[in-house]
Design a protein around this motif. Sequence first.
Motif, PDB file in Angstrom:
ATOM      1  N   ASN A   7       0.918  -1.203  -0.173  1.00 19.90           N
ATOM      2  CA  ASN A   7       0.018  -0.090  -0.038  1.00 19.90           C
ATOM      3  C   ASN A   7       0.980   1.233  -0.032  1.00 19.90           C
ATOM      4  O   ASN A   7       1.696   1.117   0.890  1.00 19.90           O
ATOM      5  N   PRO A   8       0.729   2.051  -0.957  1.00 26.45           N
ATOM      6  CA  PRO A   8       1.767   3.266  -1.230  1.00 26.45           C
ATOM      7  C   PRO A   8       1.588   3.961   0.071  1.00 26.45           C
ATOM      8  O   PRO A   8       2.467   4.461   0.550  1.00 26.45           O
ATOM      9  N   ASP A   9       0.213   4.161   0.817  1.00 24.92           N
ATOM     10  CA  ASP A   9       0.126   5.081   1.662  1.00 24.92           C
ATOM     11  C   ASP A   9       1.160   4.643   3.023  1.00 24.92           C
ATOM     12  O   ASP A   9       1.772   5.447   3.789  1.00 24.92           O
ATOM     13  N   ARG A  10       1.318   3.258   3.171  1.00 23.56           N
ATOM     14  CA  ARG A  10       1.808   2.580   4.156  1.00 23.56           C
ATOM     15  C   ARG A  10       3.378   3.035   4.079  1.00 23.56           C
ATOM     16  O   ARG A  10       4.068   3.357   4.675  1.00 23.56           O
ATOM     17  N   GLN A  11       3.844   2.924   2.643  1.00 25.33           N
ATOM     18  CA  GLN A  11       5.183   3.089   2.344  1.00 25.33           C
ATOM     19  C   GLN A  11       5.533   4.537   2.519  1.00 25.33           C
ATOM     20  O   GLN A  11       6.608   4.844   3.058  1.00 25.33           O
ATOM     21  N   PHE A  12       4.638   5.320   2.503  1.00 26.46           N
ATOM     22  CA  PHE A  12       4.943   6.657   2.592  1.00 26.46           C
ATOM     23  C   PHE A  12       5.186   6.837   4.123  1.00 26.46           C
ATOM     24  O   PHE A  12       6.089   7.774   4.561  1.00 26.46           O
ATOM     25  N   GLU A  13       4.388   6.258   4.999  1.00 31.05           N
ATOM     26  CA  GLU A  13       4.511   6.403   6.215  1.00 31.05           C
ATOM     27  C   GLU A  13       5.969   5.954   6.577  1.00 31.05           C
ATOM     28  O   GLU A  13       6.840   6.614   7.505  1.00 31.05           O
ATOM     29  N   ILE A  14       6.379   4.942   6.140  1.00 29.67           N
ATOM     30  CA  ILE A  14       7.793   4.100   6.402  1.00 29.67           C
ATOM     31  C   ILE A  14       8.748   5.310   6.037  1.00 29.67           C
ATOM     32  O   ILE A  14       9.483   5.789   6.960  1.00 29.67           O
ATOM     33  N   ILE A  15       8.625   6.121   4.931  1.00 29.67           N
ATOM     34  CA  ILE A  15       9.414   6.822   4.378  1.00 29.67           C
ATOM     35  C   ILE A  15       9.634   8.163   5.432  1.00 29.67           C
ATOM     36  O   ILE A  15      10.823   8.751   5.658  1.00 29.67           O
ATOM     37  N   ASP A  16       8.450   8.449   5.797  1.00 31.12           N
ATOM     38  CA  ASP A  16       8.450   9.616   6.849  1.00 31.12           C
ATOM     39  C   ASP A  16       9.359   9.390   8.176  1.00 31.12           C
ATOM     40  O   ASP A  16       9.980  10.506   8.459  1.00 31.12           O
ATOM     41  N   SER A  17       9.268   8.217   8.510  1.00 27.54           N
ATOM     42  CA  SER A  17      10.137   7.906   9.562  1.00 27.54           C
ATOM     43  C   SER A  17      11.537   7.473   9.302  1.00 27.54           C
ATOM     44  O   SER A  17      12.159   6.972  10.254  1.00 27.54           O
ATOM     45  N   SER A  18      11.905   7.419   8.085  1.00 28.83           N
ATOM     46  CA  SER A  18      13.029   6.524   7.736  1.00 28.83           C
ATOM     47  C   SER A  18      14.216   7.638   7.785  1.00 28.83           C
ATOM     48  O   SER A  18      14.082   8.524   7.692  1.00 28.83           O
ATOM     49  N   GLU A  19      15.208   6.874   8.362  1.00 34.36           N
ATOM     50  CA  GLU A  19      16.424   7.686   8.554  1.00 34.36           C
ATOM     51  C   GLU A  19      17.412   7.457   7.474  1.00 34.36           C
ATOM     52  O   GLU A  19      18.672   7.915   7.375  1.00 34.36           O
ATOM     53  N   GLU A  20      16.938   6.661   6.537  1.00 39.05           N
ATOM     54  CA  GLU A  20      17.463   6.100   5.204  1.00 39.05           C
ATOM     55  C   GLU A  20      17.236   7.415   4.256  1.00 39.05           C
ATOM     56  O   GLU A  20      16.169   7.906   4.157  1.00 39.05           O
ATOM     57  N   ASP A  21      18.074   7.124   3.093  1.00 37.80           N
ATOM     58  CA  ASP A  21      17.766   8.196   2.010  1.00 37.80           C
ATOM     59  C   ASP A  21      16.999   7.511   1.018  1.00 37.80           C
ATOM     60  O   ASP A  21      17.657   6.890   0.357  1.00 37.80           O
ATOM     61  N   LEU A  22      15.469   7.769   1.247  1.00 38.73           N
ATOM     62  CA  LEU A  22      14.754   7.202   0.018  1.00 38.73           C
ATOM     63  C   LEU A  22      14.098   8.283  -0.575  1.00 38.73           C
ATOM     64  O   LEU A  22      13.529   9.064  -0.030  1.00 38.73           O
ATOM     65  N   ILE A  23      13.557   7.960  -1.774  1.00 42.06           N
ATOM     66  CA  ILE A  23      12.943   8.766  -2.761  1.00 42.06           C
ATOM     67  C   ILE A  23      11.933   7.926  -3.456  1.00 42.06           C
ATOM     68  O   ILE A  23      12.265   7.052  -3.970  1.00 42.06           O
ATOM     69  N   ARG A  36      13.461  12.248   5.277  1.00 43.25           N
ATOM     70  CA  ARG A  36      14.090  13.505   5.718  1.00 43.25           C
ATOM     71  C   ARG A  36      15.411  14.108   5.619  1.00 43.25           C
ATOM     72  O   ARG A  36      15.875  15.034   5.735  1.00 43.25           O
ATOM     73  N   ILE A  37      16.304  13.072   5.078  1.00 39.05           N
ATOM     74  CA  ILE A  37      17.642  13.079   4.646  1.00 39.05           C
ATOM     75  C   ILE A  37      18.107  13.124   3.559  1.00 39.05           C
ATOM     76  O   ILE A  37      19.071  13.406   3.044  1.00 39.05           O
ATOM     77  N   SER A  38      16.735  13.115   2.440  1.00 40.43           N
ATOM     78  CA  SER A  38      16.940  13.122   1.050  1.00 40.43           C
ATOM     79  C   SER A  38      17.474  14.508   0.481  1.00 40.43           C
ATOM     80  O   SER A  38      16.954  15.393   1.090  1.00 40.43           O
ATOM     81  N   GLY A  39      18.087  14.441  -0.394  1.00 35.70           N
ATOM     82  CA  GLY A  39      18.696  15.671  -1.295  1.00 35.70           C
ATOM     83  C   GLY A  39      20.056  16.249  -0.467  1.00 35.70           C
ATOM     84  O   GLY A  39      20.552  16.999  -1.220  1.00 35.70           O
ATOM     85  N   ARG A  40      20.488  15.618   0.769  1.00 39.38           N
ATOM     86  CA  ARG A  40      21.497  16.443   1.358  1.00 39.38           C
ATOM     87  C   ARG A  40      22.888  16.125   0.559  1.00 39.38           C
ATOM     88  O   ARG A  40      23.657  17.086   0.174  1.00 39.38           O
ATOM     89  N   HIS A  41      23.023  14.934  -0.291  1.00 37.59           N
ATOM     90  CA  HIS A  41      24.151  14.789  -1.203  1.00 37.59           C
ATOM     91  C   HIS A  41      24.175  15.621  -2.496  1.00 37.59           C
ATOM     92  O   HIS A  41      25.002  15.921  -2.906  1.00 37.59           O
ATOM     93  N   TYR A  42      22.739  16.148  -2.616  1.00 33.27           N
ATOM     94  CA  TYR A  42      22.693  16.982  -3.792  1.00 33.27           C
ATOM     95  C   TYR A  42      22.700  18.484  -3.580  1.00 33.27           C
ATOM     96  O   TYR A  42      22.357  19.212  -4.418  1.00 33.27           O
ATOM     97  N   GLU A 105       3.975   1.620 -11.078  1.00 31.20           N
ATOM     98  CA  GLU A 105       3.100   2.751 -10.638  1.00 31.20           C
ATOM     99  C   GLU A 105       4.001   3.794  -9.748  1.00 31.20           C
ATOM    100  O   GLU A 105       3.956   4.888  -9.860  1.00 31.20           O
ATOM    101  N   TYR A 106       5.139   3.213  -8.684  1.00 32.44           N
ATOM    102  CA  TYR A 106       5.977   4.081  -8.282  1.00 32.44           C
ATOM    103  C   TYR A 106       7.205   3.495  -8.384  1.00 32.44           C
ATOM    104  O   TYR A 106       7.524   2.274  -8.717  1.00 32.44           O
ATOM    105  N   VAL A 107       8.466   4.252  -8.124  1.00 35.01           N
ATOM    106  CA  VAL A 107       9.718   3.634  -8.114  1.00 35.01           C
ATOM    107  C   VAL A 107      10.232   4.256  -6.820  1.00 35.01           C
ATOM    108  O   VAL A 107      10.087   5.495  -6.547  1.00 35.01           O
ATOM    109  N   ILE A 108      10.615   3.294  -6.037  1.00 36.70           N
ATOM    110  CA  ILE A 108      11.549   3.726  -4.775  1.00 36.70           C
ATOM    111  C   ILE A 108      12.828   3.658  -4.846  1.00 36.70           C
ATOM    112  O   ILE A 108      13.427   2.657  -5.670  1.00 36.70           O
ATOM    113  N   SER A 109      13.596   4.702  -4.755  1.00 35.16           N
ATOM    114  CA  SER A 109      15.064   4.719  -4.874  1.00 35.16           C
ATOM    115  C   SER A 109      15.738   4.977  -3.489  1.00 35.16           C
ATOM    116  O   SER A 109      15.248   5.790  -2.494  1.00 35.16           O
ATOM    117  N   TYR A 110      16.678   4.165  -3.311  1.00 35.69           N
ATOM    118  CA  TYR A 110      17.373   4.224  -1.829  1.00 35.69           C
ATOM    119  C   TYR A 110      18.837   4.508  -2.433  1.00 35.69           C
ATOM    120  O   TYR A 110      19.393   3.845  -3.300  1.00 35.69           O
TER     121      TYR A 110
END
Length: 450
Positions: A7-23, A36-42, A105-110
């Motif tokens: 479920n993408p919504d569940r996925q978004f929840e995971i991403i919100d709380s993730s300390e990993e770089d996920l987009i 929350r840490i995405s983009g820092r390398h860019y 439908e979606y692509v998750i990148s780590y």
Amino acid sequence: MSIFSINPDRQFEIIDSSEEDLIVTNRDGVIVQASRISGRHYGVTPESLLGQSVYDLERQKVFVPAITPLVLKEKKKVVLVQETPNGTRELILGFPLFDEAGEVEYVISYSCEWSELVVIQGYLSELEAEMARMKEELTLLRREAAVPEGLVLASRPTAEAFARGLEAAELDVPILLYGEHGTGKATLAREIHGNSGRSEGAFLTLDCRTVPEALFERELAGEADEKIGMLQVAEGGTLYLEGIDRLSPYLQNRLAGWLKEKRYPSPEGVDVPFDVRIIASAEGELSDAVQDGTFSRELFYLIHLVPIELRPLMERKEDLAALIPRLLDEFCERHGKPRELSQPLFDYLMECPWPGNIDELRNVMERLVIGSREPVLGVDDLPMEYRVAAGSSLSDIGVDGRPLPLILESVEKRVLKLAKQRYKTTTEMAKQLGISQPSVVRKLKKYEED
Ligand SMILES: Nc1ncnc2c1ncn2[C@@H]1O[C@H](COP(=O)(O)OP(=O)(O)OP(=O)(O)O)[C@@H](O)[C@H]1O
């Protein structure tokens, strides 16, 4: 193709709380979620990434290259390395999320920094090296655990002979052991029995080299009302026929008949079936004896299923090197005489030919300990016959053109002369030379007359 159905919504929840770089991007390449840490390398904030197209970001050289278009094209996991604007290298993993129609439908990148990966890789290599060490240690421990207590299997030929024997122990077939006296045939036979399915049964030995021909059959089959035969006692167990090559042709044929039929004639004249495993030993390879006609071909084929050779001790230097200190300890303890070996004595023992193999080595080590007076044993503490060999070479004995009995006589004469100088009494000489006192007296008399 792996299909993620989350479920993408569940996925978004995971991403919100993730300390990993996920987009997360949608199928149009628009970023719909960033941790929350995405983009820092860019050099950008996660908020500024939201709603942007990865195609634009690729054109602006922020994502070089962008992973989403590749995942959309391949419809499977993609792994690549990105160069970021601030010069670091990022490892990116892109995963497709499929809709119910099976379309992405979606692509998750780590992403994780290349340097982190190098650290992980270093850690992995360390783990691998540690695993290899552990494996080696385990193999060693297993090998040690597999060595039956009190036995030395340090040399390759002995270790292989015992390994073959133990392997064959599980197969209920006859085994033929061959090798010189004292090389460990009986010892291996006992190990095979102990590790076989017959270990609960008896292990009996019949020495074919010494049993009189007239008694052989009685030993095996028994005597009416007087003696139970070995085949009956060993039922369900093992019979070790030592020196089978020394049986007379008549007994070889008798035995072959019994082994073939698995039946023997009881003293009462009835054919009795038996279930006994046969392990036989011989001094040399039996095939030559079969060719010469001195060993029954029939018996050979019945016992020559798993032939195992025990090499002479002089060809088993690693065993010899381990046996010398082990036997020294054994006899020091037995006789309450703490002793050490000097290096010259150890070196000398290592070079002895040991025609009597381990039996002879045991005998010499025990005599060394018994006869010693000082705490450190040297070549001088060896029994006389060994000391003479150590102190003289054959070159001064004059072997040219003389028959062997005469050569041996001159060696014996020299040994007796040396013994007479060293020991006060003929009793002590006899003890040291391992012969009887009357024969010392006889020999002394003989050589004094010469
Ligand atoms: N691998 C070994 N490690 C330590 N001691 C051993 C080993 N093999 C045999 N021995 C010892 O060596 C001696 C001779 O062994 P064994 O009687 O088995 O030899 P064998 O070949 O059957 O001799 P023979 O042909 O004279 O009957 C015994 O004291 C035995 O305990």
